[in-house]
Write an enzyme that holds these catalytic residues in place. Sequence first.
Site, mmCIF file in Angstrom:
data_model
loop_
_atom_site.group_PDB
_atom_site.id
_atom_site.type_symbol
_atom_site.label_atom_id
_atom_site.label_comp_id
_atom_site.label_asym_id
_atom_site.label_seq_id
_atom_site.Cartn_x
_atom_site.Cartn_y
_atom_site.Cartn_z
ATOM 1 N N TYR A 53 -49.558 27.251 76.232
ATOM 2 C CA TYR A 53 -49.399 28.003 74.697
ATOM 3 C C TYR A 53 -48.702 28.046 73.235
ATOM 4 O O TYR A 53 -48.142 26.942 73.577
ATOM 5 C CB TYR A 53 -47.869 29.139 75.379
ATOM 6 C CG TYR A 53 -48.547 30.241 76.727
ATOM 7 C CD1 TYR A 53 -49.172 30.159 77.127
ATOM 8 C CD2 TYR A 53 -47.305 30.653 77.478
ATOM 9 C CE1 TYR A 53 -49.628 30.896 77.240
ATOM 10 C CE2 TYR A 53 -47.895 31.344 78.574
ATOM 11 C CZ TYR A 53 -48.585 31.781 78.869
ATOM 12 O OH TYR A 53 -49.038 33.014 79.380
ATOM 13 N N SER A 244 -49.082 41.271 81.585
ATOM 14 C CA SER A 244 -50.135 42.406 80.323
ATOM 15 C C SER A 244 -49.776 43.495 80.021
ATOM 16 O O SER A 244 -51.194 45.118 80.585
ATOM 17 C CB SER A 244 -51.569 42.332 80.462
ATOM 18 O OG SER A 244 -52.039 42.576 79.191
ATOM 19 N N LEU A 246 -48.444 45.834 79.008
ATOM 20 C CA LEU A 246 -48.690 46.945 77.556
ATOM 21 C C LEU A 246 -49.795 46.509 77.238
ATOM 22 O O LEU A 246 -50.374 47.193 76.424
ATOM 23 C CB LEU A 246 -47.603 46.716 76.896
ATOM 24 C CG LEU A 246 -46.159 47.647 77.038
ATOM 25 C CD1 LEU A 246 -45.056 46.694 75.732
ATOM 26 C CD2 LEU A 246 -46.374 48.412 77.470
ATOM 27 N N PHE A 248 -51.474 44.585 75.135
ATOM 28 C CA PHE A 248 -51.659 43.618 74.564
ATOM 29 C C PHE A 248 -51.255 45.252 73.103
ATOM 30 O O PHE A 248 -52.076 45.310 72.659
ATOM 31 C CB PHE A 248 -53.670 43.423 73.697
ATOM 32 C CG PHE A 248 -53.773 41.808 74.810
ATOM 33 C CD1 PHE A 248 -54.281 40.850 73.316
ATOM 34 C CD2 PHE A 248 -52.800 41.410 75.759
ATOM 35 C CE1 PHE A 248 -54.025 40.058 73.847
ATOM 36 C CE2 PHE A 248 -53.053 39.589 75.077
ATOM 37 C CZ PHE A 248 -53.765 39.118 74.832
ATOM 38 N N GLY A 249 -50.428 45.543 73.712
ATOM 39 C CA GLY A 249 -49.601 46.887 73.141
ATOM 40 C C GLY A 249 -51.087 48.206 73.011
ATOM 41 O O GLY A 249 -50.623 48.682 72.292
ATOM 42 N N LEU A 251 -50.691 49.937 75.567
ATOM 43 C CA LEU A 251 -50.669 51.002 76.204
ATOM 44 C C LEU A 251 -49.632 51.717 75.485
ATOM 45 O O LEU A 251 -48.241 52.412 76.495
ATOM 46 C CB LEU A 251 -50.254 50.761 76.899
ATOM 47 C CG LEU A 251 -51.682 50.521 78.165
ATOM 48 C CD1 LEU A 251 -51.437 50.019 79.830
ATOM 49 C CD2 LEU A 251 -52.291 52.169 78.748
ATOM 50 N N THR A 252 -48.773 50.884 74.344
ATOM 51 C CA THR A 252 -47.979 51.389 73.543
ATOM 52 C C THR A 252 -47.715 52.568 72.561
ATOM 53 O O THR A 252 -47.548 54.205 72.150
ATOM 54 C CB THR A 252 -46.494 50.368 72.379
ATOM 55 O OG1 THR A 252 -47.937 49.586 71.283
ATOM 56 C CG2 THR A 252 -46.496 48.978 73.405
ATOM 57 N N LYS A 254 -49.629 52.361 69.470
ATOM 58 C CA LYS A 254 -49.748 52.123 68.415
ATOM 59 C C LYS A 254 -50.422 51.724 67.219
ATOM 60 O O LYS A 254 -51.075 52.185 66.703
ATOM 61 C CB LYS A 254 -48.621 50.634 68.384
ATOM 62 C CG LYS A 254 -49.652 49.683 68.784
ATOM 63 C CD LYS A 254 -48.281 48.745 67.886
ATOM 64 C CE LYS A 254 -48.648 46.903 68.797
ATOM 65 N NZ LYS A 254 -48.581 45.843 67.979
#
Length: 356
Positions: A53, A244, A246, A248-249, A251-252, A254
């Site tokens: 990371y 994961s 969400l 990688f976003g 499921l938000t 956005k």
Amino acid sequence: MQYTKLAHTNLNVSKVCLGTMTYGDQNTEEEAHAQLDYAMARGINFIDTAEMYPVPPKADTYTRTESMVGTWLKKQPRDQIVLAGKVSGPRRGLDWIRGGPPSLDRANIRAAIEGSLQRLQTDYIDLYQLHWPERNVPMFGQYQFDPAGEFESGVYQQGEERAWVSIQNQLETLAELVQEGKVRYVGLSNEQPWGVMEFVRIAKAYNLPHIASVQNCYNLINRGMEFGMAEVLYREQVGLLAYSPLAFGHLTAKYIDNPEAKGRVTMFLGYAQRYKKPGVFPASAAYAKLARAHGLTPTQLALSFVYHRWFVTSTIIGATTMQQLKENIDAWDTKLAPEVLQEIEHLHLTMMNPAP
């Protein structure tokens, strides 16, 4: 916050785990420490990191995350934190990590743990995971096993499968680290059912460390864990650390609301092939519509679904802002009504696993 015992260990871990893969790229050290402090204040005692990371992995950022976690960790009561780390495997084109690495052999695993302990400024890692299998398996958005070919650095290579360090040898090296006190327990990541069963079988046969957990992707648009792995985890008493949640976003919602919204999808083009598949946006939009129809945010729906699945030991969340982190932790208190769960199953059967 609720806690549970990680299988085959004496570790009581929070049901929500703080992931750190944005630290050193999307998040500064100051922001990373603020997130860690806030998570601890909210009852999270489980922190997940890795030598590779931040993500996406790059030569000029490699190891930054562990170093940032380390400067925070040295000021904390170490026995109150459950720290999970990972050793990178080969065949992903990450040539800056220990020269490849060519394998998960004894030399590479030992070099990895020594580097991580130094950067993390600690004497031990509570849960040490093999970040991905050395052998040829579909992962990170690949979804078909082909014994006649494999992916190397994202490129499909035809030919015979290359030799790989045996699971027994990998476990024997991990056993040495446990005996030396550098690692307390061991786990897997991005594994397949056959791999989990082999690690369990060999550990039993040769009195080697039993696998405590497997860290795999699991969310509303990737429920592959339910097809075969859930039974393995249940019968062999292996915990699932779901990452994961969400997507990688996605499921938000956005990116549904604004395709140019700032996030990992728009910042790192070409990364995360799992979420480039054609069914991802329609499914994400359908789940967002379902959430809003029941007075929930898409984030609440997606996280609560994963948080409260019977086979999920802990869910790994990540955030780039404190507002996101607060919302993610707050979602733990959201319980989905039976009718909502029924509608989720209907959508799942209609558009099953668009992001394998």
